[in-house]
Design an enzyme around this catalytic site. Structure first.
Site, mmCIF file in Angstrom:
data_model
loop_
_atom_site.group_PDB
_atom_site.id
_atom_site.type_symbol
_atom_site.label_atom_id
_atom_site.label_comp_id
_atom_site.label_asym_id
_atom_site.label_seq_id
_atom_site.Cartn_x
_atom_site.Cartn_y
_atom_site.Cartn_z
ATOM 1 N N HIS A 1 -6.345 2.117 7.927
ATOM 2 C CA HIS A 1 -7.161 1.396 8.803
ATOM 3 C C HIS A 1 -7.242 2.057 10.174
ATOM 4 O O HIS A 1 -6.340 2.584 10.812
ATOM 5 C CB HIS A 1 -6.718 -0.107 8.835
ATOM 6 C CG HIS A 1 -7.577 -0.807 9.667
ATOM 7 N ND1 HIS A 1 -8.773 -0.879 9.487
ATOM 8 C CD2 HIS A 1 -7.216 -2.353 10.089
ATOM 9 C CE1 HIS A 1 -9.327 -2.057 9.877
ATOM 10 N NE2 HIS A 1 -8.334 -2.754 10.489
ATOM 11 N N GLU B 1 -14.108 -23.588 -8.677
ATOM 12 C CA GLU B 1 -15.132 -22.848 -9.274
ATOM 13 C C GLU B 1 -15.941 -21.778 -8.400
ATOM 14 O O GLU B 1 -16.797 -20.824 -8.896
ATOM 15 C CB GLU B 1 -16.256 -23.915 -9.469
ATOM 16 C CG GLU B 1 -15.829 -24.909 -10.691
ATOM 17 C CD GLU B 1 -16.995 -25.685 -10.960
ATOM 18 O OE1 GLU B 1 -18.388 -25.286 -10.922
ATOM 19 O OE2 GLU B 1 -16.978 -26.773 -11.615
ATOM 20 N N MET C 1 -0.125 -4.030 13.548
ATOM 21 C CA MET C 1 0.470 -4.338 14.849
ATOM 22 C C MET C 1 1.810 -3.719 15.085
ATOM 23 O O MET C 1 2.453 -3.744 16.239
ATOM 24 C CB MET C 1 0.551 -5.648 15.012
ATOM 25 C CG MET C 1 -0.730 -6.390 15.047
ATOM 26 S SD MET C 1 -2.157 -5.483 15.884
ATOM 27 C CE MET C 1 -1.634 -5.927 17.566
ATOM 28 N N GLU C 2 2.452 -3.043 14.177
ATOM 29 C CA GLU C 2 3.761 -2.566 14.344
ATOM 30 C C GLU C 2 3.475 -1.063 14.586
ATOM 31 O O GLU C 2 4.471 -0.371 15.020
ATOM 32 C CB GLU C 2 4.460 -2.477 12.964
ATOM 33 C CG GLU C 2 5.009 -4.026 12.415
ATOM 34 C CD GLU C 2 5.700 -3.840 11.211
ATOM 35 O OE1 GLU C 2 6.347 -2.983 10.715
ATOM 36 O OE2 GLU C 2 6.117 -5.024 10.546
ATOM 37 N N GLN C 3 2.564 -0.494 14.391
ATOM 38 C CA GLN C 3 2.089 0.862 14.254
ATOM 39 C C GLN C 3 2.361 1.587 15.822
ATOM 40 O O GLN C 3 2.765 2.678 15.942
ATOM 41 C CB GLN C 3 0.752 1.245 13.868
ATOM 42 C CG GLN C 3 0.727 1.169 12.501
ATOM 43 C CD GLN C 3 -0.888 1.542 11.882
ATOM 44 O OE1 GLN C 3 -1.565 2.222 12.544
ATOM 45 N NE2 GLN C 3 -0.983 1.236 10.606
ATOM 46 N N GLY D 1 -2.722 -2.963 -2.740
ATOM 47 C CA GLY D 1 -2.094 -1.968 -3.307
ATOM 48 C C GLY D 1 -1.495 -2.157 -4.827
ATOM 49 O O GLY D 1 -1.672 -0.925 -5.375
ATOM 50 N N ARG E 1 13.031 2.191 8.229
ATOM 51 C CA ARG E 1 13.807 2.084 8.701
ATOM 52 C C ARG E 1 15.466 1.699 7.861
ATOM 53 O O ARG E 1 14.964 1.060 6.755
ATOM 54 C CB ARG E 1 13.889 0.226 9.351
ATOM 55 C CG ARG E 1 12.858 0.276 10.803
ATOM 56 C CD ARG E 1 12.989 -1.086 11.320
ATOM 57 N NE ARG E 1 12.529 -2.015 10.264
ATOM 58 C CZ ARG E 1 11.358 -2.581 10.409
ATOM 59 N NH1 ARG E 1 10.558 -1.937 11.125
ATOM 60 N NH2 ARG E 1 11.172 -3.488 9.530
ATOM 61 N N GLN F 1 0.851 -1.024 -0.050
ATOM 62 C CA GLN F 1 -0.167 0.062 -0.060
ATOM 63 C C GLN F 1 0.791 1.032 0.088
ATOM 64 O O GLN F 1 0.494 2.262 -0.842
ATOM 65 C CB GLN F 1 -0.879 0.058 1.105
ATOM 66 C CG GLN F 1 -2.183 -0.690 1.120
ATOM 67 C CD GLN F 1 -3.333 0.064 0.062
ATOM 68 O OE1 GLN F 1 -3.075 1.053 -0.388
ATOM 69 N NE2 GLN F 1 -4.233 -0.904 -0.291
ATOM 70 N N GLU G 1 -14.919 -28.495 -7.384
ATOM 71 C CA GLU G 1 -16.080 -28.369 -7.237
ATOM 72 C C GLU G 1 -16.494 -27.231 -6.400
ATOM 73 O O GLU G 1 -17.262 -26.369 -6.301
ATOM 74 C CB GLU G 1 -16.978 -29.410 -7.031
ATOM 75 C CG GLU G 1 -17.284 -30.557 -8.102
ATOM 76 C CD GLU G 1 -17.839 -29.746 -9.358
ATOM 77 O OE1 GLU G 1 -18.590 -28.775 -9.377
ATOM 78 O OE2 GLU G 1 -17.433 -30.172 -10.618
#
EC number: 1.1.1.86
Length: 331
Positions: A108, A231, A84-86, A134, A48, A28, A227
């Site tokens: 998000h 499909e 979760m890194e934010q 993205g 980083r 993204q 199936e």
């Protein structure tokens, strides 16, 4: 009715002359950064130092800085690293370096809605959430189109937060397709609920259980795979293009009758009650608490569940079928 904005409702003017720092250069981050730059805006990247993403961003012509340095010189900060890194990155590398009046954008609402990130009062906090991966955000932009997005305002310090959100949406091409105004709570909760009860959890288990039933009845696993899984794409493409009623008009009368009579007996009111129970877990914050604790433990339960998914018989058969279909294993 939802408020929907298009190109005529948005302007890039709020972003002209400002420095936009995109934090993260994953799927993204890269797509949005490239689209914003192609829209004539000044974009820098915060990462980083020394990683593969750093080298890629440099090779694609961006000025790249460590996160704190990028934030310090930016007027608009787009936080496009994994949820979760934010919180840790926010606490150590973003919050201490924010300018008064900065605009902070998320894709998000999870961390804001559940209180894992608490911005200072003197910044705008907005969300622009493209409703596509993205890759599609970039490809549709280059084709002169766009993907739909959601926009929301959590904190309007400047009095112009919505204009900034719409400007970003326009810059990434989303207003070409249409942008729906929402809230951080609505975006977060509906996203998680949809993933769990339908898109990831519900659909995955429906396919697996259907496969198991067919194999247990003595049908060949390869035929069962086609199936109930292969499909499924054909049906979902019809639903995506035409809606559910349009899909029904695109299948045989036998499929129509069987689906309309048997489907409600399988996905019945008891299933709907269970869906509601797990939807309420999201709304109450119970799921978020569970997931944050799981992540803090190193994702041990998730790793076990992923291994179980990897070794399910449908995956063993599927690996061979995908080689047949595509010439190689699809990840």
């Amino acid at each position: 009715m939802a408020k929907i904005y298009t190109d005529k409702d948005a302007s890039l003017e709020p972003l002209k002359g400002k420095t936009i720092a995109v934090i993260g250069y994953g799927i993204q981050g890269r797509a949005q950064a490239l689209n914003l730059r192609d829209s004539g805006l000044k974009v820098i990247i915060g990462l980083r130092k020394g990683g593969n993403s750093w080298n890629l961003a440099v090779s694609e012509g961006f000025e790249v800085y460590e996160v704190s340095d990028a934030v310090a010189q930016a007027d608009v900060i787009m936080v496009l690293i994994p949820d979760m890194e934010q919180p840790k990155v926010w606490q150590n590398q973003i919050a201490p370096f924010l300018k008064e009046g900065a605009v902070v954008d998320f894709a998000h609402g999870f961390n804001i809605h559940y209180g894992l990130i608490k911005p200072p009062k003197n910044v705008d906090v907005i969300m622009v959430a493209p409703k596509a991966p993205g890759k599609a955000v970039r490809e549709e932009f280059l084709a002169g189109r766009g993907v739909p997005a959601l926009v929301a305002v959590h904190q309007d310090y400047s009095g112009a937060a919505l204009k900034y959100a719409l400007a970003i949406a326009k810059g990434i091409g989303a207003t070409r397709a249409g942008v729906i105004e929402t809230t951080f709570a609505e975006e977060t909760e509906t996203d998680l609920i949809g993933e769990q009860i339908v898109l990831v959890g519900g659909l995955m288990e429906l396919i697996k259980k259907g496969f198991e039933v067919l194999v247990e009845m003595g049908y060949q696993p390869e035929v069962a795979y086609f199936e109930v899984l292969n499909e499924a794409k054909l049906i979902m493409d019809l639903i995506w293009q035409r809606g559910i009623y349009g899909m029904l008009n695109g299948v045989s009368d036998t499929a129509k009758y069987g689906g309309l009579t048997v489907g409600p007996k399988i996905i019945d009111e008891e299933v709907k009650k269970k869906m509601r129970i797990f939807a309420l877990r999201v709304k109450s914050g119970e799921f978020a608490k569970e997931w944050v604790e799981e992540y803090a433990r190193g994702g041990l339960t998730l790793k076990k569940l992923m291994e179980s998914a990897r070794t399910h018989p449908i995956e063993i058969v599927g690996a061979e079928m995908r080689k047949l279909l595509f010439g190689r294993q699809q990840e």
